[in-house]
Design an enzyme around this catalytic site. Structure first.
Site, short mmCIF file in Angstrom:
data_model
loop_
_atom_site.label_atom_id
_atom_site.label_comp_id
_atom_site.label_asym_id
_atom_site.label_seq_id
_atom_site.Cartn_x
_atom_site.Cartn_y
_atom_site.Cartn_z
CG ASP A 100 47.15 49.42 -9.54
OD1 ASP A 100 45.92 49.56 -9.64
OD2 ASP A 100 47.69 48.38 -9.11
CG ASP A 135 47.81 46.25 -11.46
OD1 ASP A 135 48.85 46.66 -11.98
OD2 ASP A 135 47.75 45.83 -10.30
CG ASP A 149 51.64 45.25 -13.80
OD1 ASP A 149 51.81 46.02 -12.83
OD2 ASP A 149 50.76 44.36 -13.81
CE1 TYR A 187 53.55 45.55 -2.13
CE2 TYR A 187 51.18 45.55 -1.79
CZ TYR A 187 52.28 45.31 -2.60
OH TYR A 187 52.09 44.85 -3.87
CE LYS A 229 58.85 45.19 -5.97
NZ LYS A 229 59.71 45.89 -5.06
CG ASP A 257 53.88 47.90 -11.33
OD1 ASP A 257 54.77 47.12 -10.97
OD2 ASP A 257 52.71 47.84 -10.93
P1 13P Z 1 50.74 45.78 -8.46
O1 13P Z 1 51.93 46.54 -7.93
O2 13P Z 1 50.82 45.62 -9.96
O3 13P Z 1 49.47 46.39 -8.01
O4 13P Z 1 50.83 44.30 -7.91
C1 13P Z 1 50.80 44.12 -6.54
C2 13P Z 1 50.80 42.70 -6.10
O5 13P Z 1 50.82 42.49 -4.93
C3 13P Z 1 50.79 41.61 -7.08
O6 13P Z 1 50.77 40.37 -6.43
MG MG Z 2 47.56 46.56 -8.35
MG MG Z 3 50.82 47.10 -11.41
#
Ligand code: 13P
Ligand code: MG
Ligand code: MG
Ligand code: 13P
Length: 364
Positions: free
Chosen positions: A12, A51, A130, A227, A230, A232
């Site tokens: 991302d 994303d 995702d 943080y 995630k 993905d």
């Molecule tokens: P991503 O890991 O896809 O960037 O999403 C993060 C997030 O906080 C979605 O609410």
């Molecule tokens: Mg993102």
């Molecule tokens: Mg993502």
């Protein structure tokens, strides 16, 4: 062609809008970068889910090739520049390091690779997900490669009857352990049922002695210590001729099982299989999505993709995912919709505890 490596590297590097999708300008830039790599790659495709930007590449450099990883890294850096110029959301989100040092593993992008001897016909599925984590593939991969109620080939195909070997990663201890299936099924399930910590990394065919599946096992949150979104995941699966048939590989996704991720990476929700144009998670930044891109390899060339979850046969799974999403959302900030305290990507607990510390009176 002797052996070919399929490498899928995904990151991302900026969302359009918020965390929902990848802007076309990033995909265009990625294609230019991979095109410019000349003979290094046999073939490539640029894809996305939500994303996350995915570089699907074939080459003859083997897994963990510094040249291929550097190409992917430089491509993500170039796309980050585009994302910054458009002020996209979270530009460079998954690039945790300022400089490339030989391998993108541990630097943020998710990587799944397999080096194979291409069979007379080589169907492969590239799953891109995702708003979830690598362990999200534990349940479907178990069903594909070990559950005869999903995969009848385990019972009736002589080339599959011996079963498969599962390599599982403990993401916290950074250690791998291998299980022989079906003999060690119950031992394996002790670990697979805890997908936040234990994820399938590779699966091998016992009969063919070849890799059958690969999953990206990076955990961004553990790598960065704060943080950063995630991790993905991506997952590669070979099909047919001693591997599960294409339909056996897709079948587990007809049940939208619950996975960790969704809003702020801190919730539990159904994994919704969807067609590529539907892979823009906007309801509470979700629900979590998975797309399946089917390819036939031909001397390393990527013939495809075929958008496998576009089939209306997955409409009911999508409908069920939406019903589960409604039900889970009604729990608001309560577990088990909101993740357990230790697993959340965001928390205000330390600040709140600090402020209230004096108000906790001991009881007998
Ligand atoms: P991503 O890991 O896809 O960037 O999403 C993060 C997030 O906080 C979605 O609410
Ligand atoms: Mg993102
Ligand atoms: Mg993502
Ligand atoms: P293979 O034996 O080629 O894997 O074919 C099985 C099949 O496609 C049945 O659906």
């Amino acid at each position: 062609m002797d052996r070919v490596t399929l490498s899928v590297i995904k990151a991302d590097v900026g969302g359009f809008v918020g965390h929902s999708a990848v802007h076309d300008a990033l995909k265009e830039r990625a294609r230019e970068c991979l095109e410019a790599a000349g003979n290094l790659l046999v073939d490539f495709r640029v894809a996305s889910v939500g994303d996350d930007l995915a570089l699907i590449m074939t080459h003859q450099q083997g897994p963990d090739s510094p040249a291929v990883h550097e190409l992917a890294w430089n491509t993500f850096v170039a796309c980050t520049e585009v994302a910054k110029s458009l002020k996209l959301y979270g530009a460079g989100q998954d690039l945790l390091s300022d400089a490339f040092s030989g391998n993108v593993r541990g630097m943020g992008p998710g990587v799944a690779e397999m080096e194979i001897a291409e069979r007379p016909s080589e169907p492969v599925v590239v799953f891109l997900a995702d708003k979830t984590e690598p362990g999200a593939f534990n349940l479907p991969l178990f069903r594909i490669f070990a559950d005869p109620f999903n995969t009848s080939g385990l019972v009736i195909d002589p080339k599959m009857h011996a079963g498969f070997r599962f390599e599982v990663m403990d993401v916290r201890e950074k250690a791998v352990v291998t299980f022989e299936l079906p003999e060690e099924m119950y031992d394996l399930l002790v670990f697979l049922g805890a997908p936040v910590r234990y994820c399938i990394r590779h699966i091998y065919s016992k009969e063919l002695g070849e890799v059958a599946a690969a999953v990206s096992t990076q955990r961004l949150s553990l790598m960065a210590g704060r943080y950063v979104g995630k991790d993905d995941p991506v997952c590669l699966v070979r099909c047919q001729s001693g591997m599960p048939a294409l339909g056996e590989v897709l079948e587990p996704f007809a049940c939208p099982h619950l996975v960790a991720g969704w809003m702020r990476g801190s919730h539990v929700g159904p994994l919704m299989p969807c067609a590529v144009p539907q892979a823009t998670p906007t309801r509470f930044d979700g629900p979590p999505r998975v797309v399946a891109l089917g390819f036939q390899l031909a001397e390393g060339r990527l013939i495809g993709p075929q958008d496998l979850f576009a089939d209306p046969a997955f409409d009911r799974a999508r409908q069920q995912a939406l019903e589960i999403a409604d039900y889970m959302r009604r729990h608001g900030p309560f577990e088990p919709h909101r993740l357990h305290l230790e697993e959340m990507e965001y928390t205000t607990m330390p600040q709140v505890m600090k402020r209230l510390a004096g108000r906790f009176a001991p009881v007998e």
